[in-house]
Scaffold this motif. Structure first.
Motif, PDB file in Angstrom:
ATOM      1  N   ARG A 283     -28.756  14.409 -10.516  1.00 38.68           N
ATOM      2  CA  ARG A 283     -28.499  13.034 -10.992  1.00 38.68           C
ATOM      3  C   ARG A 283     -27.691  13.048 -12.276  1.00 38.68           C
ATOM      4  O   ARG A 283     -27.939  13.861 -13.171  1.00 38.68           O
ATOM      5  N   PHE A 284     -26.732  12.129 -12.331  1.00 42.73           N
ATOM      6  CA  PHE A 284     -25.878  11.966 -13.510  1.00 42.73           C
ATOM      7  C   PHE A 284     -25.863  10.486 -13.879  1.00 42.73           C
ATOM      8  O   PHE A 284     -25.594   9.630 -13.034  1.00 42.73           O
ATOM      9  N   ASN A 285     -26.183  10.156 -15.125  1.00 40.49           N
ATOM     10  CA  ASN A 285     -26.221   8.773 -15.592  1.00 40.49           C
ATOM     11  C   ASN A 285     -25.224   8.578 -16.721  1.00 40.49           C
ATOM     12  O   ASN A 285     -25.063   9.457 -17.570  1.00 40.49           O
ATOM     13  N   ALA A 286     -24.585   7.411 -16.761  1.00 36.23           N
ATOM     14  CA  ALA A 286     -23.629   7.142 -17.834  1.00 36.23           C
ATOM     15  C   ALA A 286     -23.483   5.649 -18.071  1.00 36.23           C
ATOM     16  O   ALA A 286     -23.728   4.825 -17.176  1.00 36.23           O
ATOM     17  N   LYS A 287     -23.071   5.334 -19.280  1.00 36.72           N
ATOM     18  CA  LYS A 287     -22.683   3.969 -19.632  1.00 36.72           C
ATOM     19  C   LYS A 287     -21.164   3.922 -19.600  1.00 36.72           C
ATOM     20  O   LYS A 287     -20.504   4.742 -20.217  1.00 36.72           O
ATOM     21  N   ILE A 288     -20.599   2.971 -18.857  1.00 42.03           N
ATOM     22  CA  ILE A 288     -19.148   2.930 -18.671  1.00 42.03           C
ATOM     23  C   ILE A 288     -18.569   1.646 -19.266  1.00 42.03           C
ATOM     24  O   ILE A 288     -19.197   0.591 -19.239  1.00 42.03           O
ATOM     25  N   ASN A 289     -17.358   1.735 -19.786  1.00 44.42           N
ATOM     26  CA  ASN A 289     -16.731   0.610 -20.473  1.00 44.42           C
ATOM     27  C   ASN A 289     -15.523   0.031 -19.740  1.00 44.42           C
ATOM     28  O   ASN A 289     -15.223  -1.154 -19.867  1.00 44.42           O
ATOM     29  N   ASN A 290     -14.817   0.871 -18.978  1.00 42.97           N
ATOM     30  CA  ASN A 290     -13.601   0.401 -18.299  1.00 42.97           C
ATOM     31  C   ASN A 290     -13.914   0.080 -16.844  1.00 42.97           C
ATOM     32  O   ASN A 290     -13.744   0.902 -15.945  1.00 42.97           O
ATOM     33  N   LEU A 291     -14.371  -1.151 -16.618  1.00 46.15           N
ATOM     34  CA  LEU A 291     -14.763  -1.549 -15.268  1.00 46.15           C
ATOM     35  C   LEU A 291     -13.605  -2.103 -14.451  1.00 46.15           C
ATOM     36  O   LEU A 291     -13.776  -2.430 -13.267  1.00 46.15           O
ATOM     37  N   LYS A 292     -12.454  -2.215 -15.048  1.00 47.96           N
ATOM     38  CA  LYS A 292     -11.299  -2.759 -14.339  1.00 47.96           C
ATOM     39  C   LYS A 292     -10.774  -1.828 -13.256  1.00 47.96           C
ATOM     40  O   LYS A 292     -10.083  -2.258 -12.353  1.00 47.96           O
ATOM     41  N   ILE A 293     -11.112  -0.543 -13.386  1.00 51.89           N
ATOM     42  CA  ILE A 293     -10.555   0.429 -12.435  1.00 51.89           C
ATOM     43  C   ILE A 293     -11.627   1.113 -11.589  1.00 51.89           C
ATOM     44  O   ILE A 293     -11.454   2.249 -11.146  1.00 51.89           O
ATOM     45  N   VAL A 294     -12.738   0.422 -11.348  1.00 50.88           N
ATOM     46  CA  VAL A 294     -13.777   1.023 -10.507  1.00 50.88           C
ATOM     47  C   VAL A 294     -13.259   1.292  -9.099  1.00 50.88           C
ATOM     48  O   VAL A 294     -13.785   2.159  -8.397  1.00 50.88           O
ATOM     49  N   ALA A 295     -12.209   0.574  -8.683  1.00 49.33           N
ATOM     50  CA  ALA A 295     -11.639   0.795  -7.353  1.00 49.33           C
ATOM     51  C   ALA A 295     -11.030   2.181  -7.218  1.00 49.33           C
ATOM     52  O   ALA A 295     -10.842   2.682  -6.098  1.00 49.33           O
ATOM     53  N   GLN A 296     -10.743   2.832  -8.352  1.00 54.48           N
ATOM     54  CA  GLN A 296     -10.143   4.170  -8.322  1.00 54.48           C
ATOM     55  C   GLN A 296     -11.170   5.280  -8.197  1.00 54.48           C
ATOM     56  O   GLN A 296     -10.814   6.462  -8.134  1.00 54.48           O
ATOM     57  N   ILE A 297     -12.452   4.923  -8.175  1.00 55.89           N
ATOM     58  CA  ILE A 297     -13.495   5.933  -8.055  1.00 55.89           C
ATOM     59  C   ILE A 297     -13.327   6.778  -6.802  1.00 55.89           C
ATOM     60  O   ILE A 297     -13.479   8.013  -6.827  1.00 55.89           O
ATOM     61  N   GLU A 298     -12.973   6.125  -5.692  1.00 56.14           N
ATOM     62  CA  GLU A 298     -12.859   6.843  -4.422  1.00 56.14           C
ATOM     63  C   GLU A 298     -11.792   7.934  -4.474  1.00 56.14           C
ATOM     64  O   GLU A 298     -11.913   8.959  -3.791  1.00 56.14           O
ATOM     65  N   ASN A 299     -10.751   7.742  -5.260  1.00 64.44           N
ATOM     66  CA  ASN A 299      -9.704   8.760  -5.382  1.00 64.44           C
ATOM     67  C   ASN A 299     -10.259  10.073  -5.920  1.00 64.44           C
ATOM     68  O   ASN A 299      -9.873  11.158  -5.489  1.00 64.44           O
ATOM     69  N   ILE A 300     -11.181   9.960  -6.887  1.00 69.75           N
ATOM     70  CA  ILE A 300     -11.778  11.165  -7.480  1.00 69.75           C
ATOM     71  C   ILE A 300     -12.822  11.758  -6.535  1.00 69.75           C
ATOM     72  O   ILE A 300     -12.906  12.982  -6.352  1.00 69.75           O
ATOM     73  N   VAL A 301     -13.612  10.908  -5.924  1.00 65.77           N
ATOM     74  CA  VAL A 301     -14.653  11.392  -5.017  1.00 65.77           C
ATOM     75  C   VAL A 301     -14.047  12.103  -3.819  1.00 65.77           C
ATOM     76  O   VAL A 301     -14.516  13.165  -3.381  1.00 65.77           O
TER      77      VAL A 301
END
Length: 301
Positions: A283-301
Motif C-alpha cells: 500500500r502507498f498513500n499520498a496527498k496530491i495537489n495537481n488534480l487537473k491531470i488525473v487522466a494521465q495516471i493511466e499512461n504511467i500505470v
C-alpha cells in the motif's frame, strides 16, 4: 500604559482579596485586524462568580480616581518592606522603583504607568482558560474595551446579513445549521460508500479480469477509498484510487497491489500529481495537489 497599569490592578485585587497569585503576564499587541487581548497567568483558576466580583472591584477603584504614583527608594528603605515583591537580588544597588495605588497595591515595577486609576477607564475580564495545569485570565483595559466592542458589533452586523435573522437568534440558527450539516454529511458519506461498493463490484464482475484498475471520485474521501478496497478485496490486482476536486484540492491517492510495483508506481504518480506520501509493502498513500491531470495516471500505470 493602560494594559500594564490595569494588570497591576487586577493582580492586586486577585491576590489581596481572593488569594489568587499572579505567576506572569503577557500584553497582546493590537493590529488593524484584531484587538489584542492580554492575559495574566495565575496559580489557580478563577470561578465565574469571583471573576464578576474582581471586575466590579477593579472598576470601583477606577471610578474612585485614586492616584497611581511611582517613587524610587534605596535598598533598605522601610517603604520597600510594604511592597509586594518576590525579593531583590542580593547584589542589588541603586534606586528601586515602587508603583503604588493607595489601599490597593504597592509593587516593584520598572514600566510606565498612568497617573490616576480613572485613566484606565474600564476593566473587562474576558474569559478564563485552563490547559495542561496552567491558568490564564484574559482581560482588556480602557480603549481596548471599546475597540473590542466595536469589532464584536461589526461581526454581529455581518452575521445578521448572512444569516438573515436577528442577532439574538444567531446562536440558535447556527446550532440548527450545524446539526443539519452533520446529518447531510453522514448521508453523503453513506451514499459514497454505497457507490464505492458498486464501483468495486463492477470491476469484480468484469470478464476477463483486468490487470489493473483506476478509480477517481472527486467527491470521495478516505471512507470511500476504504469501502472500495474492502469490497474489491483483491491483493494481486494493481489498484489506483484518487479522490478530490481540482477546484478545491488537495486530494488523496492510494495504490495497492504487488509490493514492488506499488511502491514504484506510487512514487511516479506522486511526481506527476505533485504529491507527497509513502508507504510500505502492498500500500502507498499520498496527498496530491495537481488534480487537473488525473487522466494521465493511466499512461504511467
Amino acid at each position: 500604559m493602560q494594559q500594564h497599569s490595569g494588570q497591576h490592578l487586577v493582580s492586586a485585587v486577585l491576590e489581596k482579596e481572593h488569594n489568587i497569585n499572579t505567576m506572569s503576564w503577557w500584553m497582546a499587541e493590537n493590529s488593524d485586524r484584531k484587538v489584542g487581548v492580554s492575559y495574566i497567568e495565575l496559580d489557580q483558576p478563577v470561578p465565574d462568580t469571583t471573576m464578576s466580583a474582581v471586575e466590579e472591584r477593579c472598576n470601583s477603584v477606577i471610578q474612585s480616581a485614586l492616584p497611581m504614583t511611582v517613587n524610587t527608594y534605596q535598598v533598605g528603605d522601610p517603604a520597600l518592606d510594604e511592597a509586594h515583591t518576590r525579593g531583590l537580588p542580593a547584589d542589588q544597588t541603586g534606586p528601586v522603583r515602587l508603583v503604588n495605588i493607595p489601599g490597593v497595591d504597592s509593587n516593584l515595577c520598572c514600566g510606565t504607568h498612568v497617573s490616576c486609576t480613572s485613566q484606565l477607564q474600564v476593566v473587562k475580564l474576558v474569559n478564563m482558560e485552563t490547559k495542561k495545569g496552567k491558568h490564564w485570565l484574559y482581560f482588556l483595559v480602557g480603549s481596548r474595551v471599546t475597540s473590542y466592542l466595536q469589532s464584536c458589533l461589526a461581526r454581529e452586523r455581518t452575521l445578521t446579513k448572512i444569516l438573515n435573522n436577528a442577532a439574538e437568534e444567531h446562536v440558535e440558527l447556527v446550532d440548527k445549521m450545524q446539526k443539519s450539516l452533520k446529518v447531510a454529511q453522514k448521508d453523503n458519506s453513506n451514499l459514497l460508500k454505497e457507490l464505492a461498493v458498486q464501483e468495486a463490484n463492477k470491476i469484480k464482475q468484469s470478464s476477463p479480469k483486468p490487470l489493473y484498475c483506476i478509480v477517481h471520485r472527486k467527491e470521495g474521501d478516505s471512507d470511500f477509498i476504504s469501502a472500495f478496497l474492502k469490497e474489491l478485496d483483491e491483493n494481486d490486482m494493481l489498484c489506483v484510487v484518487t479522490t478530490g476536486d481540482e477546484k478545491t484540492g488537495p486530494g488523496q491517492l492510494v495504490v495497492t497491489g504487488e509490493a514492488k510495483l506499488v511502491q514504484e508506481i506510487g512514487k511516479k504518480l506522486c511526481t506527476l500529481l505533485d504529491g507527497k506520501g509513502g508507504g510500505k509493502g502492498t500500500r502507498f498513500n499520498a496527498k496530491i495537489n495537481n488534480l487537473k491531470i488525473v487522466a494521465q495516471i493511466e499512461n504511467i500505470v
